[in-house]
Design an enzyme around this catalytic site. Structure first.
Site, PDB file in Angstrom:
ATOM      1  N   PHE A 109      38.141  30.487  48.488  1.00 25.80           N
ATOM      2  CA  PHE A 109      36.612  31.155  48.413  1.00 25.80           C
ATOM      3  C   PHE A 109      36.086  31.742  47.481  1.00 25.80           C
ATOM      4  O   PHE A 109      35.084  31.929  46.823  1.00 25.80           O
ATOM      5  CB  PHE A 109      35.798  30.922  49.712  1.00 25.80           C
ATOM      6  CG  PHE A 109      35.903  33.005  50.045  1.00 25.80           C
ATOM      7  CD1 PHE A 109      37.321  33.266  50.421  1.00 25.80           C
ATOM      8  CD2 PHE A 109      35.113  33.717  49.758  1.00 25.80           C
ATOM      9  CE1 PHE A 109      38.003  34.229  51.508  1.00 25.80           C
ATOM     10  CE2 PHE A 109      35.386  34.961  50.294  1.00 25.80           C
ATOM     11  CZ  PHE A 109      36.650  35.491  50.544  1.00 25.80           C
ATOM     12  N   LYS A 110      36.938  32.775  47.160  1.00 30.12           N
ATOM     13  CA  LYS A 110      37.742  33.575  45.712  1.00 30.12           C
ATOM     14  C   LYS A 110      36.716  32.607  44.362  1.00 30.12           C
ATOM     15  O   LYS A 110      36.504  33.787  43.761  1.00 30.12           O
ATOM     16  CB  LYS A 110      38.604  34.811  46.044  1.00 30.12           C
ATOM     17  CG  LYS A 110      39.052  34.812  47.118  1.00 30.12           C
ATOM     18  CD  LYS A 110      38.691  36.003  47.398  1.00 30.12           C
ATOM     19  CE  LYS A 110      39.190  36.832  48.859  1.00 30.12           C
ATOM     20  NZ  LYS A 110      38.224  38.324  49.281  1.00 30.12           N
TER      21      LYS A 110
END
Ligand SMILES: Cc1ncc(COP(=O)(O)O)c(C=O)c1O
Ligand SMILES: N[C@@H](CCOP(=O)(O)O)C(=O)O
Length: 466
Positions: free
Chosen positions: A111-112
């Protein structure tokens, strides 16, 4: 839009200065002075927007006049172009009213990428315009590092140093970082844990005299406000697809540094109908203990099967405290500077937190069991962090009628060790662009857990490059 420090004693800054500053001079984190508000009608009107259009709609009020609309749209388009799924953040249904929000279709499979591909483009735009060259310094428990490197490696005006805890990230995670051999990318494997890496980064921001003249540090960790801001978008995106604003939608979030779930909290404050946010932790459960028993005792970090969440001191909890204590910087300073005893929240602050947050801790044994059970039930393969979020949601959800969205924060291929324990017969192929990961050459420096040695190492490289 102006930004203020959670400790209340640093000057307020513009959006651009906030993005390029990292930690405030008083040690606090920057927060917008006010939050944009979206009415039910505003939210209903967002229903037809694709991910990039929605990102523009949510982010623009935080940026204000600091960037032209055209520049912001271009930054957003470039950031999400490399994502491998047309929906960018697709939803998958796993049960009645239970959904997985897949946040791993970006270039580094976690998700970064949502915030860091955006931040890389933003840095590139701002630094070119200013003609300034900066030093990015970041700490990672595995995922921020590769996403930040991917976001910054093409930026001519950046040298990037990433500290990861030696031997405490998965091999895939390490190789994703150390096989990028660009001249401006430097990986440091620190003989310590993630908290040591994060402390070192914060100490370096506080005192930057070790840098060669004219250089300054810029943050890629979630201390940087832009990280949180970009993550607010997918809460709106998921909720809109499940019927918001006409329906209330809840979220379960695998949590470590408290950035991701804090973005969900802000989405709620901005008007998104969310009743429950579930803080899902692994054995490093300080946030769960804090919420359930007001116990904020620091315990030794345990190396778990969900290594990205092996964090004891969660940076963004400070941003929540700021809100819980009525945006009173002096109160936050007092809470966080008296280190003679563990942090203790007032009954009022705790009650406010409990109105929104629930929490649950999942150990390694149960994490493995959840991966196995979910695969047997539906053929869906969870990564260990996501498995913790799914289990926590099932244990503490308050409403069976409202959709519960479990954030899938990483692709299972990043954590073959955990998957092998759950499903020894199953191999998970890496996506095409990473097929040769095991053959690529690695470059990293193992350094002792010493601030001066890390800073000397960085200064020497930067001076040599100048
Ligand atoms: C895969 C994964 N899941 C969950 C988390 C926890 O997110 P946060 O630190 O924003 O709480 C991280 C690291 O931050 C992560 O890399
Ligand atoms: N889990 C993170 C830890 C750093 O958190 P951040 O959100 O503050 O960058 C990681 O993967 O590095």
């Amino acid at each position: 839009m102006k930004y203020v420090s959670t400790r209340g004693r640093a000057p307020s800054l513009s959006f651009i200065d906030t993005v390029l500053t990292g930690l405030a001079t008083d040690g606090g984190l920057y927060m917008p002075e006010t939050l944009p508000q979206f009415s039910r009608a505003d939210i209903a009107a967002m229903g037809m927007l694709d991910y990039q259009q929605l990102a523009f709609r949510i982010i623009q009020p935080f940026v204000g006049e600091d960037l032209s609309d055209r520049a912001l749209r271009e930054i957003i388009d470039r950031a999400y172009r490399p994502f491998r799924h047309r929906a960018v953040a697709p939803l998958v249904q796993t049960d009645t009213n239970e959904w997985i929000l897949e946040l791993f279709h970006g270039p580094t499979l976690a998700f970064k990428d949502f915030a860091l591909q955006f931040l890389g483009q933003l840095f590139d735009h701002l630094l070119k315009k200013r003609g300034e060259r900066v030093v990015v310094m970041g700490a990672t428990s595995g995922d921020t590092g590769s996403a930040a490197i991917e976001g910054c490696r093409h930026c001519e005006n950046i040298d990037i140093f990433i500290l990861h805890p030696h031997k405490r990230v998965s091999e895939v995670q390490r190789r994703q970082m150390t096989t990028v051999l660009a001249d401006n990318v430097f990986n440091i494997a620190l003989e310590g844990n993630f908290d040591d890496c994060q402390n070192m980064v914060k100490a370096s921001f506080a005192s930057q005299s070790f840098l060669p003249d004219g250089r300054r540090l810029v943050a890629v960790n979630s201390i940087n406000w832009a990280r949180i801001m970009a993550q607010i978008v997918y809460y709106f995106y998921a909720a809109l697809r499940l019927g918001a604003p006409h329906k209330t939608v809840n979220f379960s979030v695998p949590t470590g540094n408290f950035g991701d779930i804090f973005a969900g909290y802000l989405a709620r404050q901005m008007g998104l109908p969310i009743d429950q946010l579930v803080i899902a932790t692994n054995t490093n459960d300080i946030l769960h203990r804090c919420l359930s028993d007001n116990d904020h005792t620091l315990k030794p970090l345990v190396h778990s099967l969900s290594p990205s969440m092996d964090i004891m001191v969660s940076s963004n909890f400070e941003r929540l405290l700021f809100d819980l204590y009525g945006r009173n910087g002096a109160a936050v300073t007092e809470l966080l500077t008296d280190r003679s005893a563990p942090l203790h929240l007032s009954e009022q602050a705790l009650a406010r937190a409990r109105q929104v947050f629930s929490s649950y801790r999942v150990d390694d044994t149960r994490t493995v069991a959840v991966i196995r059970e979910q695969f047997a039930a539906s053929g869906y393969l969870l990564d260990p962090h996501t498995a913790i979020g799914v289990e926590a949601a099932r244990r503490v959800r308050l409403s069976a009628e409202q959709p519960m969205v479990c954030l899938s924060t990483a692709h299972p291929a990043k954590f073959p060790e955990a998957v092998a324990q759950a499903l020894p017969q199953t191999t998970i192929p890496l996506p095409a662009h990473m097929q040769d990961l095991w053959q690529r050459e690695e470059r990293l420096e193992v350094l002792p857990n010493s601030l001066s040695q890390v800073q000397d190492y960085m200064a020497a490289l930067l001076s040599a490059g100048n």
